[in-house]
Structures are given as C-alpha cells and as structure tokens.
Design an enzyme around this catalytic site. Structure first.
Site, PDB file in Angstrom:
ATOM      1  N   SER A  88       0.803  -1.226   0.000  1.00 57.88           N
ATOM      2  CA  SER A  88       0.000   0.000   0.000  1.00 57.88           C
ATOM      3  C   SER A  88       0.832   1.270   0.000  1.00 57.88           C
ATOM      4  O   SER A  88       0.346   2.327  -0.360  1.00 57.88           O
ATOM      5  CB  SER A  88      -0.957   0.022   1.189  1.00 57.88           C
ATOM      6  N   LYS A 105       0.251   5.544   6.856  1.00 59.38           N
ATOM      7  CA  LYS A 105      -0.565   6.093   5.772  1.00 59.38           C
ATOM      8  C   LYS A 105      -0.338   7.590   5.696  1.00 59.38           C
ATOM      9  O   LYS A 105       0.168   8.227   6.607  1.00 59.38           O
ATOM     10  CB  LYS A 105      -2.059   5.835   6.017  1.00 59.38           C
TER      11      LYS A 105
END
Length: 173
Positions: free
Chosen positions: A43, A87
């Site tokens: 990711s 993130k």
C-alpha cells in the site's frame, strides 16, 4: 588481588550508573521525540516512499518524530490494534473529503479524527475502507528514510493529484 577487585567494582559501578542514565534517556527520546520503524507492504510503494517504482524488498527504515497534514503517519490499525500501519494524512477534523471507495462519496471529517489513505489505492486498507480514524491511534509522523543508506532523504509533505480537503468554493458549487 585487592587491586583487581577494586577495578572490577569500578567497572561494575560505571556500567550500572551508565545503564541507569542511558535507559531513561532512551525511553524518553523514543516516547517523546522519535522512533524508528520498518516500512513494508504494497500500500505504500508508489510514489513518494518509492519514487523509482521499485518494490519494497529492502524494507525502508524511517524516522518518526512526534502528525501533520499531507505527511506519512504511523498509527495503530483501527481493524487490528496489534498492527501498526503507515498512511498519508489527507484531511484533518472539519475538512470535507471526496472519498475513493467509502460508503459516502463525500465525508466531513469529525472532530478528533483524521482521514488517511495509502499511496497504492488498490492495495491499501485505509479510511476508504473503515472511515475517519481517531487521533488517539496516531503515533507520530515520518520525517526521514534512513535505511537503506542509498535512499537517505527527508520525506516532504505532499499530496497526490486530486486528493486532500475540498475547497469551500468547490463545496458550494
């Protein structure tokens, strides 16, 4: 013999006093200022952590100072508290966000929360999956890549195209 015992005591005393100074200082630094963490997973591969498009086989080691907008932040996963994830922060409390695949197309980030997204949207478990994230899960922000040495660099705050909070003019229109 007495001289040897005295030297041994001196070394032991120096070790113990150094230990009782080093441990609290290290714990304080890691708790209040920065810590190191290895980044792995699909990711976060493109574009900023891996600008060349290379895979994350080397497992970058990042410095995390004690989160600001548009930077990478480590946090506890809302789905699995045992797991830490990293993130990019896309929106802070009060911001309006255009989501990518969340149940609502537009979301206002509630107070005490923020909106996070991974850079590789097809392989990312982020706010588009579980919604706004509580600020209490936040651990800091990524500031530098320190491993491997050929990738030493400061991580700059930036947003991918068409991501981030909506302008107020865009909200009204």
């Amino acid at each position: 013999m007495a001289q040897r015992a005295t030297a041994g005591r001196r070394y032991l005393r120096a070790f113990v006093s150094g230990f009782f100074i080093a441990v609290p200082v290290t714990v304080t630094v890691l708790d209040r200022f920065a810590y190191l963490a290895r980044v792995e997973g699909a990711s976060m591969q493109p574009p900023n952590l891996h600008p060349s498009g290379a895979t994350n086989e080397s497992h970058d080691l990042l410095v995390f100072p004690v989160c600001f907008m548009y930077v990478y932040c480590p946090l506890r996963s809302p789905r699995n508290p045992q797991q830490k994830i990293i993130k990019r922060v896309i929106g802070l409390e009060g911001d309006f966000i255009r989501t990518l695949s969340y149940k609502n197309r537009y979301v206002r980030v509630p107070d005490g929360h923020f909106w996070i997204e991974g850079d590789h949207h097809g392989h990312s478990l982020d706010s588009n999956s579980f919604g706004p994230v509580s600020v209490g899960l936040l651990h800091g922000r990524a500031s530098h890549i320190i491993w491997p040495p050929n990738r030493w660099q400061r991580i700059r705050a930036s947003l991918p195209a068409n991501r981030g909070p909506l302008d107020t003019e865009e909200d009204e229109g």
